[in-house]
Design an enzyme around this catalytic site. Structure first.
Site, PDB file in Angstrom:
ATOM      1  N   ARG A 164     -29.048 -31.977 -22.911  1.00 20.18           N
ATOM      2  CA  ARG A 164     -30.240 -32.774 -22.333  1.00 20.18           C
ATOM      3  C   ARG A 164     -30.902 -33.504 -23.308  1.00 20.18           C
ATOM      4  O   ARG A 164     -31.105 -33.329 -24.654  1.00 20.18           O
ATOM      5  CB  ARG A 164     -30.969 -31.764 -21.890  1.00 20.18           C
ATOM      6  N   LYS A 224     -33.338 -25.031 -21.700  1.00 20.01           N
ATOM      7  CA  LYS A 224     -33.872 -24.693 -20.408  1.00 20.01           C
ATOM      8  C   LYS A 224     -33.575 -23.007 -20.129  1.00 20.01           C
ATOM      9  O   LYS A 224     -32.636 -22.625 -20.216  1.00 20.01           O
ATOM     10  CB  LYS A 224     -32.976 -25.576 -19.343  1.00 20.01           C
ATOM     11  N   HIS A 249     -29.379 -39.133 -19.007  1.00 20.54           N
ATOM     12  CA  HIS A 249     -28.881 -37.589 -18.515  1.00 20.54           C
ATOM     13  C   HIS A 249     -27.310 -37.795 -18.187  1.00 20.54           C
ATOM     14  O   HIS A 249     -26.516 -36.661 -18.081  1.00 20.54           O
ATOM     15  CB  HIS A 249     -29.492 -36.931 -17.801  1.00 20.54           C
ATOM     16  N   ARG A 253     -24.721 -36.370 -20.488  1.00 18.50           N
ATOM     17  CA  ARG A 253     -24.350 -35.007 -20.238  1.00 18.50           C
ATOM     18  C   ARG A 253     -23.361 -34.785 -19.166  1.00 18.50           C
ATOM     19  O   ARG A 253     -22.181 -34.004 -19.058  1.00 18.50           O
ATOM     20  CB  ARG A 253     -25.698 -34.098 -20.022  1.00 18.50           C
ATOM     21  N   HIS A 289     -25.331 -23.474 -18.336  1.00 22.67           N
ATOM     22  CA  HIS A 289     -25.678 -23.358 -17.020  1.00 22.67           C
ATOM     23  C   HIS A 289     -25.938 -21.718 -16.940  1.00 22.67           C
ATOM     24  O   HIS A 289     -25.001 -20.940 -17.284  1.00 22.67           O
ATOM     25  CB  HIS A 289     -24.630 -23.702 -16.061  1.00 22.67           C
ATOM     26  N   TYR A 295     -19.035 -30.617 -10.885  1.00 19.29           N
ATOM     27  CA  TYR A 295     -18.410 -31.564 -11.579  1.00 19.29           C
ATOM     28  C   TYR A 295     -16.773 -31.561 -11.262  1.00 19.29           C
ATOM     29  O   TYR A 295     -16.056 -32.617 -11.555  1.00 19.29           O
ATOM     30  CB  TYR A 295     -18.123 -31.554 -13.110  1.00 19.29           C
TER      31      TYR A 295
END
Length: 454
Positions: free
Chosen positions: A301, A326, A393, A396, A419, A428
């Site tokens: 990120r 995050k 972004h 990524r 994640h 994805y």
């Protein structure tokens, strides 16, 4: 279409029109070309001179991609009509508050036709459009029966210094304190405070703590039908209000009766290999190259790029340590041998050499501004002739999708991206071409039978 709000503010001794918007790549590309426009690092907004000619040029430039809400600007100009105070040629001798007042009075007496801006026809200053800033909108019946009135309800963006009634000032203070004590991230605190501020600014004398679930339903219906807030914005506002009523006021299950809007199922936007080559080849600055190489090679990120420290590079284990990303989650990601070699050359060649952060700001000697990285990507994208509406972004997203294309197990990709839930990574799968390239259209089989004429 995107909504842009214009408001006036004295900035560094000069009255300017500030442009409040969610700056995307397309908006930024247009704004940068407007004569006299500047970026305020403190306000995080673009601004232009407060004059009629500059404003007309701005309206003309953005007309194709955005709608302009000028209500706050017109109110500001109307409020200071008729100033007749004689102002000295230099206002430098005055304190900031005096200087601001004198400058306003001086500008109103100069040749700049500011009043014409306030009274401009609709083609110059478009009529009020649905968005995050409204003034005296028509209210739905549900609001009228809950004792709101057209005069009372006014939504203004957080950038405006709108007054909050005494009945709700303590609510916002308690809300902020609770966020800080819960140690939420700065971005979450900023988002929640903005959404809560929007809410309490509308209430005037009505106390937020006296609201019932039904009144909140009416308010959220109003946000959707009249303010035309997007599903994502509505979710943010609901999250902020849920935090206030259930966490701050301890009203358990307060939101159980309130349904949430369904979010659109958007797929990640990415760049293909050819577009990445073009993008990287347009970069001439070695520091900028190293930044974007690192971002794509490890799927980082933008906040993770700028917060990387030299000590986070582990050349023996060939890993990068991503600290407190995050969700305040630490993780390790693979370090490409080629990127390691590039980073070593960058550290040796770049002057001044970074001391703590891998990509250090030359001015502050701290972490590189995320906004600057976004601008670097945007400039490179336009120079490479890439028309896709993507930001930094997308590197990524490209990293994750290209790994899937090469056969990497999705569980490993989940860990690399950091994640919490595998469902986030599974997006994805809908973008990867690995399985799709093997699917043959039934039309192709039918055509090969030579039974169709052309």
């Amino acid at each position: 279409m995107q909504i842009i709000t214009c408001l006036a503010r004295v900035h560094r001794g000069e009255e300017r029109i500030f442009i409040a918007s969610e700056y995307g790549a397309s908006i930024n590309a247009i704004l940068k070309k407007i004569p006299g426009i500047k970026w305020s690092q403190t306000q995080k907004q673009w601004h232009i001179p407060l004059d009629e000619k500059g404003y007309k040029q701005f309206c003309k430039s953005v007309a194709a991609v955005a709608e302009i809400n000028s209500t706050l600007l017109k109110e500001y100009l109307q409020e200071r009509k008729g100033g007749n105070t004689v102002v000295p040629e230099s206002a430098q001798q005055f304190k900031p508050a005096q200087k601001k007042k004198l400058l306003q009075e001086k500008i109103s007496k100069t040749g700049i036709s500011l009043i014409k801006i306030a009274d401009a026809p609709q083609q110059i200053l478009p009529a009020l459009t649905p968005g995050r800033a409204i003034s005296n909108p028509p209210l739905p019946p549900s609001h009228q029966r809950n004792s709101f009135s057209e005069k009372e309800v006014t939504v203004k963006p957080a950038v405006a210094s709108a007054k909050i009634s005494g009945a709700n000032k303590h609510a916002l203070t308690a809300f902020k304190q609770h966020l800080v004590l819960k140690a939420y991230s700065p971005s979450t605190v900023k988002t929640y405070l903005n959404e809560m501020s929007q809410f309490v600014q509308e209430l005037k004398g009505h106390a937020a703590e006296e609201f019932t679930p039904q009144r909140l339903k009416d308010y959220l219906q109003y946000c959707f039908e009249h303010l035309h807030l997007s599903e994502n914005t509505l979710h943010s506002r609901m999250n902020a209000l849920k935090f206030y009523y259930e966490q701050v006021l301890s009203k358990e299950k307060f939101f159980w009766e309130i349904p949430r809007p369904k979010k659109p199922a958007l797929l990640p936007k990415l760049l293909n290999e050819d577009e990445l080559r073009k993008l990287f080849n347009t970069l001439k600055n070695k520091k900028h190259k190293a930044m974007l190489f690192t971002a794509y090679s490890a799927g980082l990120r933008v906040s993770e790029i700028v917060n990387l420290k030299i000590a986070d590079v582990d050349s023996k284990r060939m890993q990068l340590f991503i600290a407190r990303a995050k969700g305040k989650k630490d993780r390790y990601v693979n370090l490409s041998p080629l990127v390691l070699d590039i980073l070593r050359k960058y550290l040796v060649e770049y002057n001044p050499r970074p001391k703590i952060y891998l990509f250090e700001s030359e001015t502050s000697l701290g972490a590189y501004p995320t906004r600057t990285v976004q601008q670097i990507f945007s400039a490179a994208k336009h120079k490479a002739g890439i028309s896709k509406a993507v930001g930094v972004h997308s590197l990524r997203h490209s990293f994750a999708t290209h790994l899937l294309d090469k056969g990497t197990d999705i569980k490993y990709i989940k860990d690399l991206l950091g994640h919490f839930n595998i469902k986030t990574t599974e997006r994805y799968l809908h973008v990867s071409k690995k399985q799709l390239v093997n699917i043959i259209s039934p039309f192709d089989d039918l055509w090969k039978t030579n039974t169709i004429d052309w």
